[in-house]
Design a protein around this motif. Sequence first.
Motif, PDB file in Angstrom:
ATOM      1  N   HIS A 106     102.114 -42.350  71.982  1.00  0.00           N
ATOM      2  CA  HIS A 106     101.820 -41.287  72.953  1.00  0.00           C
ATOM      3  C   HIS A 106     100.769 -40.295  72.451  1.00  0.00           C
ATOM      4  O   HIS A 106      99.920 -39.820  73.218  1.00  0.00           O
TER       5      HIS A 106
ATOM      6  N   HIS B 112      96.970 -39.352  73.986  1.00  0.00           N
ATOM      7  CA  HIS B 112      96.370 -38.040  74.278  1.00  0.00           C
ATOM      8  C   HIS B 112      94.944 -37.970  73.725  1.00  0.00           C
ATOM      9  O   HIS B 112      94.026 -37.510  74.401  1.00  0.00           O
TER      10      HIS B 112
ATOM     11  N   SER C 158     100.851 -30.375  72.243  1.00  0.00           N
ATOM     12  CA  SER C 158     101.644 -30.688  73.440  1.00  0.00           C
ATOM     13  C   SER C 158     102.955 -29.931  73.395  1.00  0.00           C
ATOM     14  O   SER C 158     103.142 -29.030  72.565  1.00  0.00           O
TER      15      SER C 158
ATOM     16  N   ASP D 180     100.473 -35.077  80.407  1.00  0.00           N
ATOM     17  CA  ASP D 180     100.856 -36.496  80.344  1.00  0.00           C
ATOM     18  C   ASP D 180     100.359 -37.313  81.539  1.00  0.00           C
ATOM     19  O   ASP D 180     100.507 -36.911  82.692  1.00  0.00           O
TER      20      ASP D 180
HETATM   21 ZN    ZN Z   1     102.180 -35.615  75.949  1.00  0.00          ZN
END
Ligand code: ZN
Length: 335
Positions: free
Chosen positions: A115, A119, A141, A305
Amino acid sequence: MEGLILGIETSCDETAVAVIENGRKVLSSEVSTSEELHRKTGGIVPEVAAREQIRCMIPVLEMALEEAGLEGGWAGIGAVAVTVSPGLIGSLLVGVETAKTLSWVYDKPLVPVNHLLAHLYACWLDEGPEVALPIVGLIVSGGHTELVYMTDHGQYEWIGGTLDDAAGEAFDKGAKMLNLGYPGGPAIEKAAEEGDPTAFDFPRPMIDREGLDFSFSGLKTALFYFLKDQPSLLEDRRTVADLAASYQQAIVDVLVSKVLRAQSVYNTEGIILAGGVSANRSLRDQLKGKTTGPVYLSPRQYATDNAVGVAVCAHHNFQPQPIGKVTVCPNFDLR
Ligand code: ZN
Ligand code: KG4
């Protein structure tokens, strides 16, 4: 890998699917968020988020395929990429099981994606210039504040991060204390527009300390005690705007100072700023104003996201494995 890649992201409270062409062109990007439900609880309840993922996964997938002009036309898709970690396990499972099923049914390679890397890769799109490597990246984040030194695709070194709260968490908790609602980042940013960032002097934790680590829990505690002693401050809209602006400025100062230090230590020309907090205009503008090198940013709608970065990351890191259809994205276990 050239061609079309379908990306799936379900690590938290967003259900997202994107179709990307040649790693740079967004053919479709659909995001459904369960933010509204979490507003009621002032934060994410993992069980609630996972159940919403189940409800939204198939409709979001169908919408993304339709938007990309691919209804039923799986022949054009070269691979299915999916976020596998970090994230809430119940939420992740929905995306991973969906991706595995699609890979099996349509006979497509499956690419697991981290993840945080997703980003970073949301900054590699047509809209922006080609990212020049090596580079330092700051990923900010809700759950992470990480500094990464990247020399090539697949070559990432973790060089610093938060010792306690993430920057997004500091925004979210600060907004809660200021009664600004959830999610806190956009709420503080909005309130701060009318405020004076120099009105209150909040601490900038670890800003003068050597190294590339961060800490935000002290800042949060400072706001807590400040308001505990003077709860009436919250009754005046103007004062709340000043508090929001000053609190935001403290976070921005720390982030900008540390990423500039990383840029200098690792002697890179540019900086990538990624993750949900990178949507913050004040952070974007102040960082750009303080470095002469390029700052690579995703378009604001791809900072929080989404599945665009998932597919772009897969494009740059696709490595077919001898064991079969599952390919391996470089592991990014940070610490
Ligand atoms: Zn994120
Ligand atoms: O990357 P992201 O969408 O999800 C995680 O991976 O955590 O980041 C969400 C975080 C939240 O803490 C949210 O408050 C923050 O990003 N955020 C912002 C802004 N938009 C989202 N923080 C500051 N300013 C914003 N405009």
